[in-house]
Structure formats: C-alpha cells, structure tokens
Design a protein around this motif. Structure first.
Motif, mmCIF file in Angstrom:
data_model
loop_
_atom_site.group_PDB
_atom_site.id
_atom_site.type_symbol
_atom_site.label_atom_id
_atom_site.label_comp_id
_atom_site.label_asym_id
_atom_site.label_seq_id
_atom_site.Cartn_x
_atom_site.Cartn_y
_atom_site.Cartn_z
ATOM 1 N N GLY A 1 -6.195 3.024 -8.706
ATOM 2 C CA GLY A 1 -4.965 2.351 -8.309
ATOM 3 C C GLY A 1 -4.279 3.138 -6.977
ATOM 4 N N PHE A 2 -5.229 3.439 -6.103
ATOM 5 C CA PHE A 2 -4.612 4.239 -5.087
ATOM 6 C C PHE A 2 -4.814 3.251 -4.164
ATOM 7 C CE2 PHE A 2 -6.003 8.558 -6.792
ATOM 8 C CZ PHE A 2 -4.976 8.587 -7.533
ATOM 9 N N PRO A 3 -3.906 3.062 -3.235
ATOM 10 C CA PRO A 3 -3.899 2.065 -2.045
ATOM 11 C C PRO A 3 -4.647 2.414 -0.921
ATOM 12 C CG PRO A 3 -1.472 2.183 -2.756
ATOM 13 C CD PRO A 3 -2.325 3.219 -3.391
ATOM 14 N N VAL A 4 -4.929 3.691 -0.828
ATOM 15 C CA VAL A 4 -5.939 4.146 0.136
ATOM 16 C C VAL A 4 -7.164 3.407 0.029
ATOM 17 C CG1 VAL A 4 -6.849 6.485 -0.875
ATOM 18 C CG2 VAL A 4 -6.441 6.210 1.535
ATOM 19 N N ALA B 1 -7.923 0.346 -0.214
ATOM 20 C CA ALA B 1 -7.975 -0.857 0.662
ATOM 21 C C ALA B 1 -8.091 -0.153 2.243
ATOM 22 C CB ALA B 1 -6.775 -1.675 0.484
ATOM 23 N N SER B 2 -7.541 0.832 2.549
ATOM 24 C CA SER B 2 -7.828 1.518 3.981
ATOM 25 C C SER B 2 -9.278 1.660 3.955
ATOM 26 C CB SER B 2 -6.977 2.497 4.314
ATOM 27 O OG SER B 2 -5.565 2.193 4.271
ATOM 28 N N THR C 1 -1.820 4.068 5.038
ATOM 29 C CA THR C 1 -2.849 4.670 4.203
ATOM 30 C C THR C 1 -3.988 4.584 5.079
ATOM 31 O OG1 THR C 1 -3.206 2.469 3.685
ATOM 32 C CG2 THR C 1 -2.067 3.684 2.035
ATOM 33 N N GLU C 2 -4.167 4.200 6.118
ATOM 34 C CA GLU C 2 -5.364 4.714 6.980
ATOM 35 C C GLU C 2 -5.340 5.735 7.755
ATOM 36 O OE1 GLU C 2 -6.580 1.431 9.901
ATOM 37 O OE2 GLU C 2 -7.200 3.035 11.074
ATOM 38 N N GLN D 1 -1.987 10.637 -3.962
ATOM 39 C CA GLN D 1 -3.346 9.854 -4.240
ATOM 40 C C GLN D 1 -4.598 10.801 -3.844
ATOM 41 O OE1 GLN D 1 -3.859 6.025 -1.935
ATOM 42 N NE2 GLN D 1 -1.646 6.430 -1.606
ATOM 43 N N ASN E 1 -11.180 5.014 -5.081
ATOM 44 C CA ASN E 1 -9.826 5.012 -4.919
ATOM 45 C C ASN E 1 -8.990 3.860 -5.807
ATOM 46 O OD1 ASN E 1 -8.450 7.120 -3.344
ATOM 47 N ND2 ASN E 1 -10.347 6.915 -2.251
ATOM 48 N N SER E 2 -9.587 2.597 -5.395
ATOM 49 C CA SER E 2 -9.015 1.360 -5.805
ATOM 50 C C SER E 2 -8.992 1.530 -7.557
ATOM 51 C CB SER E 2 -9.708 0.396 -5.472
ATOM 52 O OG SER E 2 -9.592 0.083 -4.224
ATOM 53 N N THR F 1 0.799 -1.278 -0.074
ATOM 54 C CA THR F 1 -0.017 -0.039 -0.033
ATOM 55 C C THR F 1 0.932 1.209 0.034
ATOM 56 O OG1 THR F 1 -0.149 0.038 2.284
ATOM 57 C CG2 THR F 1 -2.035 -1.088 1.188
ATOM 58 N N PRO G 1 -3.829 -2.244 -9.707
ATOM 59 C CA PRO G 1 -4.878 -3.150 -9.624
ATOM 60 C C PRO G 1 -5.429 -3.627 -11.242
ATOM 61 C CG PRO G 1 -5.276 -0.555 -9.505
ATOM 62 C CD PRO G 1 -3.952 -0.845 -9.616
#
Lengths: 352, 427
Positions: B165-168, B170-171, A255-256, A282, B161-162, A108, A117
């Motif tokens: 392609g943003f990893p956030v 998943a959060s 990322t959280e 992001q 976000n996914s 992440t 993805p």
C-alpha cells in the motif's frame, strides 16, 4: 584483300560487341539497383528536470488576489452553519445538482491522500476533510468524486472547472491567489528534510541534522549535497533560496524523490513535514531531520469568483475544528507518524 | 620446319586473314607459342585467383550480414517488442495496487506470469544480440543488459511497495517506464538500425567494384584463350585444338558462374534487406504500438480521474496502430481491443474510475488486448520464420571459391597444353 580484311574486322568487332553486351546484361542490374543504407538514428534521450523557479514576493493586494500580501491566509468570513440547505443559484446548489463533490487530491501522499490498493479507496487526512464538506453539502461523506491530480496541475484543475475543490497539502500563497481562492487555513506544516537514518552517528544526531550539516558532509566527501523536491512545489523554490551550495534535483513527484533516495541517487528529500512523514511511514530506513525551514499554511483550493462557496467551506472547516472532528481525523492518520501528541487546529482570522 | 618470320599470305579465307594477322607478330613461331602458352595460362590463373578471392570475400560478407546484420537487427527488435509487452503487463500493477491480476480467460496466464515470460523473451533476445553482435555493439549491449536488470529491479520494487500500500510503488513503476521508454527502447532502435545498415552495406559490397573486377578479369581471360587460339591457328594453319576449345569453354563458364552468382547474392541480400526484414520489422512495430497503447490506457486509468491527457495519447497511439494494421488480418483484433478501451475511457470520464479499472484489468479491454497481442505475436513469429528462410537463401547463394579456382586451373592447363601441343613441331 580489303574484303577479307573487312570481314575479319567484322568478326573481331562483332565478338567484342557481344562480350560487351553480355557483360552489360550481367552487370547492369548490380549497378542500377542501389541499396539504400539506412541513416543512423540518434542514441538514447535523457530528460533534464526543469529548473526551480523563484517567484518575486507580492507587494500589493493586486498581486495577492486582493488579500494583504503580509497576511494572505485570512479568508472570507464563514456563512453561518454549513448544511445541505443551500441558497438556490449558489455554487453549492450547482454541486448538489451535479450529485457529487469533485475534489482534486493527491493519489500518492501517504497519510494525507493515497489510494488503498486493497479497496481502491482514497484515504488520508485531506480526503477526510473533503468528506466533511460532502457531509455538510449532501448529508453524507460519500458523495465525493476524488480526482487524482499532480501537484503541478492543482491550480489549472480549479481554473478549468475539472474539480470543485482541491484538498492536497496546498499551501496558501499570493502567486496562487492570483488565479484561485483558498479556504481558511486548516493545517499548518513546515518544510524539513528526509534523510537516511544512518546519516548521523546516532538517531538523535540524524534527527538534528540541518541543511547546513548535510551540505558540509557532502563537501567533506568532495561533492555537493543532492536534495530533491517535486516539480511545481513551493519546496523547490525554497531550496533554491537557501544559502547552502545545494544540487537541487527536481523530480516528477514527491514519491519519486523517495524512490531516488532509496536508490542512493540523492542525499535528502526536502518538502513539507506532512509529506515527509508519509514517506517515512513507507521506509523504516529513512527519518525526518532538521528544523522547519518554512511555515506552510494549508488551505482548500477553490475556484475564483465564488465567494459563496468559499464562505460555505470556511463554515464547514470551522465546524470541523470546533466539533473535535479535526482532532479525530488527525489522530486517525497523523498521531505518531507526524507528532506524538494531537496539536490544536490552526486558529484563523478572517478578512471580511 | 622453319622458325623464321615470314610475310603473311596476301589473300584467301577467314583462316587466311587470321594467318596474315598472326604473322604480323614479329616473334619466331616457337617463341610465340611459348609466350602465348605462358601468357594465356597466366591470365586465366590471375583471373581465377581473383574470382576465388572475391567469392571467398563475398561469402564472408554474406555470413557477416546474416549474423552481425540481420541477427543483431532482429534480436534488437525482439528485445524492444518483449520489453514493451512486459512494460504493458507491469503497468497493470499501477491500478491493481501491485496485486497479481487474475487472467480474464481461465486458461490464460496471469499478469505476473505473462510479465515474466515477456521479460525472459527480452533477456533471450539480448543474449542472441550479444552472440551476433560485433565489438561496435558492445556499448549498446552493455547498456541494454544493465538497463534490463535495472528495469526488472524497479518493477519488483514497484510491486513490493504497492503490495504494502505504499504510493512509492507507483513512482518505481514510473521510473521503470521512463527507463524503458527513454533509454532502452532508443538503444534497441539504434542497435536495430546498425544491423540494417550492415545488411545494406553487405549488399552494396557484394555487387561492388571487386565483384565487377573479377568478372571483367574472367572475361579478359576467356578472350585471351580465344585470341591465343586464333593466333596459333593463324601461325600453324591448323584449326582449333579441342583442348583450347575446352579451355575457352571453362573460362566462359567460370565467368558465367561468377557473374550470375554475384547477381544472385546481391538479389537475395537485397531482398532480405528489404522485403522480409521490412515485414518482420513492421509486425514488430505493430506489437510495440499495441503494447504502448496498452501502457497509455492503463496509465490513464491509474491517473484516477485525471487521465484525459493520457487518453489523448492513447488515441494518438491507436491512430498509428490503425495505420499499421490497415488491410491486414490484425485489424479486427486491434479494433476489438480499441472498443474495449473506449468503454474504459467512457466509464472513467463519467467519474467511475473503479469501474474503468475493472474493465481495463479483467473486462473487454483486457481480453481484447490479450487476443490482439496473441494475434500480433503469431504474425511476428511467421514473419520471423520468413526472414530466417530468406537469410538461409542468401547464404545458399554463396559461391564456393574452389569453383572459379578449379575451373580456372582446368582452363589454364588445357589452354597451355593445347597451345604447346600445336607448337610441338616447331623448334
């Protein structure tokens, strides 16, 4: 008369007994069939993040994996050119026999290691460094099995033998050196802040904000500044050591922290600028701010007790740096998001 | 005809004995007749009014148990089940990068559509709970309503976000799952338990002291009619008047109606509170456990090589699931899903995470889960229908308050008329 009297009494008692029996038959099921009222259940549970822990600094080599606590970044001397021709019985030979290099990475950390993805492929600076080790060992960069591991699991993954190497914005420090080994330093970062762009009056003012400024702004608003870092990261301890009165929030991952910043639950995220740059990529509404409050020396995490493997990896890193490959990888992922120009790779010295 | 008190006869038949006892009452016959008529009618009326009040109260209690008890409990359970199913679908985006997963079966709905359906079901269940709930439920309902909105917002953030392609992303999905697991599901469980408590309390209340009191009073009234008839027969040396017999019959019928009515109400409520409700909750528990297993499976794959602890959680969850479905027609579909998931784990642990993801999203695991979920949904619907029938049965057992009231009025009128008729010659 007495006979009649007894008879009449019999009628009366008989009638009364019949009434009692009927009443008993009707009411008995109601009395002997109790309904259990189910007990109440507890309400919703809330989780409390673990408090940051501060580790006392090491004062002797025993507390620093045998390295000098004042300079724990000196790794072992490289073992000549790193090629697929490795000594029999070495740790490298075991990896070759296994057919793949198992590397623990973050899934992440955008720019350093995250999953595309569309393709499912791990991409980023750390992933490419790991591919260079694979290229040296197998002659191809693709013999890598990337294993996603959380920040809190990096040392354990090496100790348990789940991975051969960890490439995951992994700061070299004495605490970790007591359990694992590190390669030579391959990247230098520093802890900064990520804040909403509109926190300052102008973009430049926002970029110049320090932790003290952030704390003062919060105090002016009648609260404490809420600053987030990931559980298990060194950033958490650093925040705890700051003189400002901060409300340090521990999250499950970096990322959280970004998600919580976007939701307005915290005022800032503080961790290595390398990670923050990936977060800024992001979200156009956040930006890096303030000076570096620490200097982080990244090394590749390696299992303890395999000096041959440490020397081999150091040889790969030396080749990557000297060949210009390091700069290529930097430019591909970090030029722009992290800095406007390509820096020189960190210069290292070896312990022996 | 004399109205003076005279001594009782010394010997004779049963009637003589009754007469002797009747004459022991030291009241002039005329006055005795008036007192008996008033007292008997009064006793019957008091007993009937009490019975009517208890019947009305029980009817209201049953209605409340149906609406505020079973209604709330079943809606809360449906909410939890739908939310867990939605969560399982949404979690698929963790390994598909937020891209809509095509259905394994061409005729089936895609993951996004399925997720939306489950979310809509959860929303409907919440609306049902809100309609049925009391002011005591307001806090839970508000929390669930706000939580569901927040949950869907987090899932949408995760998707958006996914997709980039943003990893956030998943959060956000992790936050959504935390919200569902740590706050919404426990709140829904609490609401369900509140509903169950109401049904059980209603069953206790219906068969409680007031019901017993009503029955006892009706019996006393019936005895009063019988006793008055005996006294009148003794004082007048005339056999029972038909009106008094009818009055006694009506009083006894009223007693029987109330006694058996209350017993039936209790039985129906108790059955609703145990058998059908248990079956309904059990099938919902299976649905919930299946969805949780799917979440653990997807989470394990999404851990991309570090899913061993999550596979352990998956196995713990499937042990519970296996216990729940043992001996039912769901055991087969659940076993097929678990076999598919085992193939996912095998591939993942062998280092082929992408291969594992493919099976989990579109292979045997996906089709197995869908088939098991469909079978469980069908069982949940059947259990829901059975529960609705039982609830209707409980409500059908209600006693119209007019029944004891009408019977009581008839009994009181006939008793008074009968007694006074016998005493018409006494002045």
């Amino acid at each position: 008369m007495s006979e009649l009297s007894q008879r009449s009494r019999g009628w009366i008692f008989g009638g009364a007994a019949a009434v009692v029996v009927v009443a008993g038959l009707v009411l008995a099921p109601l009395v002997i069939s109790p309904v259990d009222v189910p007990p109440d259940l507890p309400g919703p549970t809330t989780t409390t993040p673990s408090a940051p822990t501060t580790v006392a600094p090491a004062t002797s080599p025993d507390q620093c994996g045998g390295r000098d606590p004042a300079d724990p970044y000196r790794s072992l001397q490289p073992s000549g050119p790193a090629t697929p021709d490795v000594p029999a019985g070495s740790f490298m030979a075991a990896i070759q026999a296994n057919g793949r290099l198992r590397v623990g990475v973050s899934p992440t950390t955008l720019l350093f290691s995250s999953v595309n993805p569309g393709t499912g492929v791990f991409e980023g600076f750390d992933d490419d460094i790991a591919r260079e080790v694979s290229r040296a060992l197998f002659g191809t960069p693709d013999q890598v099995e990337f294993v996603a591991i959380p920040q809190t699991d990096r040392v354990a993954a090496l100790k348990d033998g789940r991975v051969d190497m960890v490439a995951s914005t992994f700061s070299i420090n004495c605490t970790r050196l007591q359990d694992i080994q590190f390669s030579s330093e391959y990247f230098r970062a520093g802890q900064r802040m990520l804040v909403p762009k509109d926190l300052g009056a102008t973009p430049d003012a926002t970029a110049a904000l320090t932790l003290t400024d952030l704390s003062q702004k919060a105090v002016d608003a009648g609260k404490r500044a809420r600053v987030c870092a990931a559980n298990g990261s060194t950033s958490l301890g650093v925040l705890d050591d700051q003189p400002e009165d901060l409300d340090v929030v521990a999250a499950g991952s970096h990322t959280e922290c970004l998600a919580r910043l976007q939701r307005g639950e915290i005022d800032a995220v503080s961790t290595d600028d390398t990670i923050l740059a990936g977060m800024a990529a992001q979200d156009p509404n956040v930006t890096l701010a303030g000076p570096q409050i620490t200097t982080e020396h990244y090394g590749l995490g390696l299992p303890a007790g395999h000096d041959d493997w440490v020397r081999y990896v150091n040889a790969v890193l030396a080749d990557v740096k000297s060949s210009g490959r390091w700069a290529q990888i930097y430019d591909q992922w970090l030029l722009g998001p992290l800095s406007p120009t390509t820096p020189a790779p960190p210069q290292v010295e070896y312990a022996g | 005809m004399s109205t003076t008190i005279r001594p009782a006869p010394s010997a004779g038949s049963v009637l003589d004995a009754i007469e002797r006892r009747a004459w022991r009452i030291r009241l002039p016959t005329r006055r005795l007749i008036v007192v008996l008529a008033g007292a008997t009618a009064g006793a019957v009326i008091v007993a009937s009014l009490t019975a009517a009040w208890v019947a009305a109260r029980n009817n209201a209690t049953i209605h409340e148990a149906r609406v505020e008890g079973l209604g709330v409990a079943s809606a809360a359970t449906q909410f939890r089940t739908s939310l867990a199913a939605a969560d399982a679908e949404a979690f698929g985006s963790l390994i598909s990068g937020g891209i809509a997963i095509p259905p394994a079966d061409q005729n089936a709905a895609g993951s996004e559509e399925t997720y939306a359906t489950h979310l809509e079901d959860a929303s409907k269940a919440l609306a049902d709970a809100a309609l049925a709930g009391t002011s005591d439920d307001a806090r839970d309902l508000r929390a669930l309503s706000a939580g569901l909105t927040e949950y869907s917002g987090l899932v949408e953030s995760a998707r958006a976000n996914s997709l980039q392609g943003f990893p956030v992303g998943a959060s956000y999905m992790g936050l959504a799952h935390q919200l569902a697991s740590n706050e919404l599901v426990p709140t829904a469980n609490h609401l369900r338990r509140e509903g169950e408590q109401r049904v059980a309390s209603a069953a206790k209340s219906v068969s409680g002291p007031l019901g017993v009191l009503a029955i006892v009073l009706l019996m006393v009234a019936a005895l009063a009619v019988i006793g008055a008839s005996a006294v009148i027969a003794g004082r007048t040396r005339r056999m029972l008047h038909p009106a008094l017999v009818a009055a006694a019959v009506f009083a006894l019928v009223s007693t029987a109606v109330m006694a058996f009515g209350i017993a039936r109400q209790f039985t129906q409520l108790r059955s609703a509170a145990t058998n059908e409700v248990d079956t309904y909750f059990d099938t919902n528990d299976i649905s919930y456990a299946l969805a949780q297993a799917r979440v653990n499976e997807i989470s394990a794959v999404a851990a991309r090589g570090s899913g061993a602890p999550l596979y352990d959680q998956f196995h713990q969850g499937t042990e519970t699931l296996d216990d729940l479905v043992e001996g039912t027609d769901l055991a087969g579909p659940v076993k097929r899903y678990e076999d598919g998931a085992a193939a996912v784990e095998h591939k993942d642990m062998a280092g082929d995470n992408q291969g594992a993801a493919a099976i989990a999203l579109t292979g045997d695991s996906a089709t197995g889960y869908q088939a098991a979920a469909d079978a469980v949904t069908s069982d949940v619907e059947q259990a829901g229908d059975a529960l609705a029938d039982r609830i209707d049965g409980a409500e059908a057992a209600s006693i119209p308050p007019l029944v004891p009231l009408g019977l009581g009025a008839l009994a009181a009128g006939l008793a008074a008329a009968g007694i006074l008729y016998r005493g018409r010659r006494y002045r």
